[in-house]
Write a protein that holds these residues in place. Sequence first.
Motif: not given
Lengths: 332, 695
Positions: A20-21, A23-26, A28, A289, A292, A313-314, B556, B605, B608, B611, B615, B618-619, B677
């Motif tokens: 999950l981490q 998956l939600h990583m960005t 920057f 997707p 940045l 965004n990944s 998952l 997608n 932001d 998204r 998170s 979920n996180v 940003p």
Amino acid sequence: MDRVVPQAVPLGQMEVFQALQRLHMTVFSQSVSPCGKFLAAGNNYGQIAIFSLSAALSSEAKEESKKPVVTFQAHDGPVYSMVSTDRQLVSAGDGEVKAWLWAEILKKGSKELWRCQPPYRTSLEVPEINSLLLVPKENSLILAGGDCQLHTMDLETGAFTRALRGHTDYIHCLALRERSPEVLSGDLRTAKEVQTIEVYKHEECSRPHNGRWIGCLATDSDWMVCGGGPALTLWHLRSSTPTTIFPMRAPQKHVTFYQDLILSAGQGPCVNQWQLSGELKAQVPGSSPGLLSLSLNQQPAAPECKVLTAAGNSCRVDVFTNLGYRAFSLSF
Amino acid sequence: MSSESSKKRKPKVIRSDGAPAEGKRNRSDTEQEGKYYSEEAEVDLRDPGRDYELYKYTCQELQRLMAEIQDLKSRGGKDMAVEIEERRIQSCVHFMTLKKLNRLAHIRLKKGRDQTHEAKQKVDAYHLQLQNLLYEVMHLQKEITKCLEFKSKHEEIDLVSLEEFYKEAPPVISKPEVTMGDPHQQTLARLDWELEQRKRLAEKYRESLSNKEKILKEIEVKKEYLSSLQPRLNSIMQASLPVQEYLFMPFDQAHKQYETARHLPPPLYVLFVQATAYGQACAHMKSSSQPPRQDKTLSVAIEGSVDEAKALFKPPEDSQDDESDSDAEEEQTTKRRRPTLGVQLDDKRKEMLKRHPLSVMLDLKCKDDSVLHLTFYYLMNLNIMTVKAKVTTATELITPISAGDLLSPDSVLSCLYPGDHGKKTPNPANQYQFDKVGILTLRDYVLDLGHPYLWVQKLGGLHFPKEQPQHTVIADHSLSASHMETTMKLLKTRVQSRLALHKQFASLEHGIVPVTSDCQYLFPAKVVSRLVKWVTIAHEDYMELHFTKDIVEAGLAEDTNLYYMALIERGTAKLQAAVVLNPGYSSIPPVFQLCLNWKGEKTNNNDDNIRAMESEVNVCYKELCGARPGYQLLTNQLQRLCVLLDVYLETESHDDSVEGPKEFPQEKMCLRLFRGPSRMKPFKYNHPQGFFSHR
């Protein structure tokens, strides 16, 4: 049949959390090491990962060489911006600037060299730092972000020498004009009142539904390109008039001049290449997707690692060995 | 001309001086010895060298005479005839000499040949002799090596060491004065000693045997005594039963169970012993602090027919008899219609999946008096254990539609340990057995047989290697013991979390997010967004949703998970949330994927902030767990989503060009609207002050 049933790897508590981490990583920010062989990338969990570009680009590159050489927890909040001096990696995010020795990092030691915080007015929330800019001539660092000011820090002494005020909202990005000692900062206006360009007031490029913010900025002698809420626009600085408006709907988050092209990236999985005339030369798809930051590795020390990297965004950092296609992705 | 003349003359010459020659030819038959002129003998006397000189001289003479004759003839003249005649005579003599020499040469040649031949034969004879001798030598050498290689039988006998021998053997046998110097004698003496010793040992062996016999007899006698004691003791026990009952002492009951336990197959026995032990240990721990209670948290019982179990262990000939009997019967009954192949295969399958007649019942009681009934079976032919589960609650539950799967026996224990969904046989050897009778997978029989979870095998002490098939699997107590406590705890947690979910679902279906009082601080007092729908969806439907791609790709979305769809509304904005509920809830959090329908469709997608909202739930779920053990997580996550939607809508920048008031006026207190940003909204709620900030 029992043995034919495709089985996903069973996930335990830790694995699910890590998945999950990721998956939600960005991601920057990015910065190339002074030797040109390593790339640092900072994500929204405050981690900085160092990738070895030379290993990933070599002919015998394996899957492991696309993973970080070393990852360390740098900040509590996201790492919004990073720059490299000839010895240090400077990272900033949640109101603090930290410096790390490149040599130490590559030896897998991650002890910070120094840290400092610009003089903020007390507030409930510590303003973030969105952008760092090195001024090599003065050996100083300019930082800007949530407090609507630009702070100049002397790298020699570590003291904050100047604060430039004037912005009415928070600052996304900074750019430096090489010829004259002017600093351009992206938001509604440029700083030090040398010149103010109120982009949103120009009808041709304003997009009220997206807002007035300027997300990206780049300069080349008399030319400036900026975008964000308003459309991506090329400006002539002496006359402060827009020359070209690029037809791109999605807000752009990073723009840079490259040879006679303008590279931009933002919402959407593509790196856009523009002619100065406003024609879209190419759209190269990446794996995230949304993008940045773009980073061009032009260190003369490592000509073999001359690549364009794009992150967003990944948890992946896309590597373009030439501008035509994505070669592979580095991954946290 | 000259040759002609010599021809004419030849007989004359022979006649004139040839009496001996004539004699040789004509009278050789009559007078062999006597006056016989032996040219052979003459050969020996003459010197070949001088003969050669003579031959040379004669030839020269002849040449010379011929030349003179030619000379005379060429001169012509009548007077020459005489001279020619004279010369001719001379040459004839010379010819005679030549002839003689020729003969001699021939004889000499012959003689030489004879001599050579003789010598050759002699050499051959010698050669033959030599070979004979050589062969003889070789034979002798072979004999010698054979002798040298001879192994005596005594070398195989282990003898006592030399020192020991001299120390222990009596001098009569060892004879040190003779044997010390002579190894041969020494060996003989040692052999003698060995023989002597062996004789003694044999004697001892015989004695021991008779001793053993004697002891065996004694044992026999004692056994008889003991077996006669058994019925008496039994009758005493029987007599004491009323007393036990009267005094509340369940010794006998426990005893009976242990008696039955003897007939359990090894894995079930291991399970029984370990579970009983664990149950007792728990009871003791409790009783030390509290007064002893009648109800235990873990009770163990054995079910099934003992007689059938006993029948399984009958000697094989009995069962064979039975079989033949039944076969005979079967033949009689089904003589006309033979069973089809399918029926036979069916029977075989049934036989393969047969379970042991005895099973172990485990009742696990939770704090709120709900009970998890577990029945463990042992499949004899597959050598695996299965379990069936049932949950009973203290109070009757109203079952919400969406909670159908939560407490069903099929899924309540699924994935107790990661990946252990209990639909696949854990014994790799089974696959080969299945192939034989045409069973594709155990999955189709699981409902009937119970689930063969891995932890069940471990509780029964059965350990299977990962991939390679192995037929000897022994029940191991230590394996079972090491898993008992964790498994029991997990089982309890599982039941409690399922019951908690069950309760939550009941409210969720009515659009109420049941936030408990101890979790109130996590949310602002005023939440405008409302949950309007909570339904279960199929795994396939989830996979097909356009905004769940990331979760599917991250692996998952397994088919063992439960899937739900929530709909949260505020005004015109509709937020769809697809939820993956892992069977391991609440240690593994539910995963949300969002899709907002408001001014166009927004997913992670293209936005932001969506998204970021994902998170957030979920996180950052850990702060939403509430009080341990966090069964309220799902409810809290949903409530948090409502709050997040409020923040999202209220902070959306207002388009100046659109007339009229904003649809969602900003009611939440926010320090800043955007940050960083990627222009994040302030989603973090700060409890006592009640404002929102950025994470």
